[in-house]
Design a protein around this motif. Structure first.
Motif, short mmCIF file in Angstrom:
data_model
loop_
_atom_site.label_atom_id
_atom_site.label_comp_id
_atom_site.label_asym_id
_atom_site.label_seq_id
_atom_site.Cartn_x
_atom_site.Cartn_y
_atom_site.Cartn_z
N GLY A 1 -6.19 -4.91 4.11
CA GLY A 1 -5.75 -4.38 5.40
C GLY A 1 -4.54 -5.12 5.94
O GLY A 1 -3.60 -4.51 6.46
N ARG A 2 -4.58 -6.44 5.84
CA ARG A 2 -3.43 -7.24 6.29
C ARG A 2 -2.18 -6.91 5.48
O ARG A 2 -1.07 -6.87 6.02
N SER A 3 -2.36 -6.72 4.17
CA SER A 3 -1.19 -6.41 3.34
C SER A 3 -0.56 -5.09 3.78
O SER A 3 0.67 -4.95 3.77
N GLY A 4 -1.38 -4.13 4.18
CA GLY A 4 -0.84 -2.87 4.68
C GLY A 4 -0.05 -3.05 5.95
O GLY A 4 1.03 -2.46 6.12
N ALA A 5 -0.56 -3.89 6.88
CA ALA A 5 0.17 -4.15 8.13
C ALA A 5 1.50 -4.82 7.85
O ALA A 5 2.53 -4.47 8.45
N VAL A 6 1.51 -5.77 6.91
CA VAL A 6 2.75 -6.45 6.56
C VAL A 6 3.74 -5.47 5.92
O VAL A 6 4.94 -5.51 6.20
N ALA A 7 3.23 -4.58 5.07
CA ALA A 7 4.10 -3.58 4.44
C ALA A 7 4.77 -2.71 5.50
O ALA A 7 5.95 -2.33 5.36
N GLY A 8 4.05 -2.38 6.55
CA GLY A 8 4.65 -1.60 7.63
C GLY A 8 5.78 -2.34 8.31
O GLY A 8 6.80 -1.75 8.67
N LEU A 9 5.63 -3.66 8.48
CA LEU A 9 6.69 -4.47 9.09
C LEU A 9 7.91 -4.58 8.19
O LEU A 9 9.04 -4.74 8.67
N LEU A 10 7.71 -4.49 6.87
CA LEU A 10 8.83 -4.60 5.94
C LEU A 10 9.79 -3.41 6.00
O LEU A 10 10.85 -3.44 5.37
N PRO B 1 -4.76 0.14 2.70
CA PRO B 1 -3.49 -0.49 3.05
C PRO B 1 -2.34 0.51 3.20
O PRO B 1 -1.48 0.34 4.06
N ILE B 2 -2.34 1.56 2.37
CA ILE B 2 -1.30 2.58 2.48
C ILE B 2 -1.37 3.24 3.85
O ILE B 2 -0.35 3.44 4.53
N LEU B 3 -2.59 3.59 4.26
CA LEU B 3 -2.75 4.23 5.56
C LEU B 3 -2.35 3.29 6.69
O LEU B 3 -1.68 3.70 7.65
N ILE B 4 -2.74 2.02 6.58
CA ILE B 4 -2.38 1.05 7.62
C ILE B 4 -0.87 0.86 7.67
O ILE B 4 -0.28 0.79 8.76
N ALA B 5 -0.24 0.79 6.51
CA ALA B 5 1.22 0.65 6.47
C ALA B 5 1.90 1.83 7.16
O ALA B 5 2.87 1.65 7.92
N LEU C 1 4.92 4.09 11.49
CA LEU C 1 5.08 5.22 12.41
C LEU C 1 4.96 4.77 13.87
O LEU C 1 5.63 5.33 14.75
N SER C 2 4.13 3.77 14.12
CA SER C 2 4.01 3.25 15.49
C SER C 2 5.31 2.60 15.93
O SER C 2 5.76 2.80 17.07
N LEU C 3 5.92 1.82 15.03
CA LEU C 3 7.20 1.19 15.36
C LEU C 3 8.29 2.25 15.60
O LEU C 3 9.09 2.13 16.53
N ILE C 4 8.28 3.27 14.76
CA ILE C 4 9.26 4.35 14.93
C ILE C 4 9.03 5.07 16.25
O ILE C 4 9.96 5.35 17.01
N GLY C 5 7.75 5.39 16.52
CA GLY C 5 7.43 6.09 17.76
C GLY C 5 7.80 5.30 19.00
O GLY C 5 8.38 5.84 19.95
#
Length: 407
Positions: A183-192, A214-218, A223-227
């Motif tokens: 789960g953490r790896s997915g969150a980090v992937a989203g930040l990347l 992780p894919i879903l979390i990413a 999408l949250s950052l974009i929104g």
């Protein structure tokens, strides 16, 4: 995130002292020259000969944050207006442009509240501290944490004031968490997604390992950052970034003449920029296919090895990449070279040293960059360890040939 027991050194102390020092200084000498050159031409915050600002690309971070705070977002991706705005504060400068996606402004805005010199100092200190913290699970006994911020790519990143420590630290955290805390790896992937073009193999590793959560979390994080950025800055900013900035980056890559930034780009396409465009494209395609094949060979490696294989493969695949983007690559080559010295053949040691030094050697002779990175990647993939400690499958008979060569 303590040091892995699999990283226990087998390198003799004599290498860790005299030989390591000589090889390291040889690879980083040019970085010292770059920093001294900037210090010698410094007038306030201006670099008089380069017509830039100390910290170089950090000016974009500070400028983007200041424009967002002042409500001048129409200027952000307008090439001419952006340069005019910077000139109104710092005087005439060589061209800068803001090429990062709009959600990068969340990171830039806090630094823009500070005077530029203080903001640059904090940016550098926080970046080095974060990268060292993220790297500590990977560092073998032969190296100290300080070595992580003294590689050729790290020195270039300090000199250039870029995102190399932030993106590199997130990259290392992603792979550290990949199997331990998905789960953490997915969150980090989203930040990347701050540098989305570098994330090709991040997405691929999640797909290959069937990391659905992780894919879903990413996706949620991205999408949250974009929104949020659309709510704060408006949707037009994203359209401008996607269309106009992409076109500008293409013009930058294909600009004629000996541009200085070309000597910071270790791609096969840039190395052959003066050849016919079709030849440069074919070379880049060939290098990319080779890098993908090596990544595929190591796809089942333990995450600690895959972090470096995927970073090196990304560096070879991407035509638009700079030497300050190679902080993870450079660290990975150093760890393999100095952590497994006695298990390497002479050829492998040479290949890894040139790959380690490539972020600076490319500024002397462009073709050294892609050739050295691909050779270093080959060695990395050959020495990658499977998730259960087994060697990864051989490729093209390399392990068999290597065994004969070392006897």
């Amino acid at each position: 995130m303590g040091q892995s027991p699999q990283n226990v050194s087998i390198v003799p102390a004599r290498l860790a002292s005299s030989h390591l020092l000589i090889l390291w200084l040889g690879a980083t000498f040019l970085g010292t020259v770059l920093i001294l050159s900037d210090l010698l031409q410094l007038d306030g915050v201006r670099l008089t000969q380069a017509r830039l600002i100390v910290g170089r690309d950090f000016l974009n971070v500070w400028s983007g944050g200041r424009l967002a705070q002042d409500g001048q977002l129409a200027t952000l991706y307008d090439y001419q207006a952006y340069m005019a705005w910077q000139a109104s504060i710092f005087g005439p400068l060589d061209p800068y442009n803001y090429s990062y996606p709009p959600h990068s402004l969340f990171l830039a805005m806090p630094f823009a509240t500070l005077p530029y010199p203080l903001a640059l100092a904090i940016w550098t200190l926080l970046g080095t501290a974060f990268f060292m913290w993220a790297a500590r699970a990977y560092i073998p006994d032969t190296l100290s944490l300080t070595h992580a911020i003294l590689t050729p790519a790290a020195i270039v990143n300090i000199w250039a004031g870029h995102y190399g420590f932030l993106i590199g630290g997130l990259w290392l955290l992603y792979f550290h968490y990949l199997d331990r805390f998905p789960g953490r790896s997915g969150a980090v992937a989203g930040l990347l997604t701050l540098k989305p073009h570098l994330g090709l193999l991040i997405a691929l590793t999640m797909l290959l390992r069937k990391k659905i959560r992780p894919i879903l979390i990413a996706c949620v994080v991205a999408l949250s950052l974009i929104g949020l950025s659309i709510l704060m800055f408006g949707g037009d900013l994203w359209r401008t970034w996607l269309v106009e900035t992409s076109a500008l980056q293409t013009r930058i890559m294909t600009a004629p003449g000996p541009k200085f930034y070309y000597f910071m780009m270790p791609s096969a396409y840039i190395a052959l920029r003066e050849a016919p465009a079709s030849l440069a494209f074919m070379a880049q395609t060939g290098f990319a296919i080779a890098a993908l094949a090596l990544f595929w060979k190591a796809r089942d490696a333990r995450a600690q090895d895959l972090a470096f294989v995927s970073a090196s493969a990304t560096a070879v695949i991407m035509p638009y990449i700079f030497n300050y983007d190679l902080t993870v690559c450079s660290l990975g080559f150093a760890i393999l070279l100095f952590g497994r010295w006695e298990t390497l053949t002479t050829w492998e040691r040479a290949a890894l040293w040139f790959a380690f030094a490539a972020p600076l050697l490319v500024m002397v002779f462009n073709p050294i960059g892609p050739l050295s990175l691909l050779a270093g990647l080959f060695v990395q993939a050959s020495h990658a360890t499977g998730r259960n400690g087994e060697a990864t499958p051989p490729m093209f008979g390399w392990q068999k040939w290597r065994g004969h060569a070392s006897t």
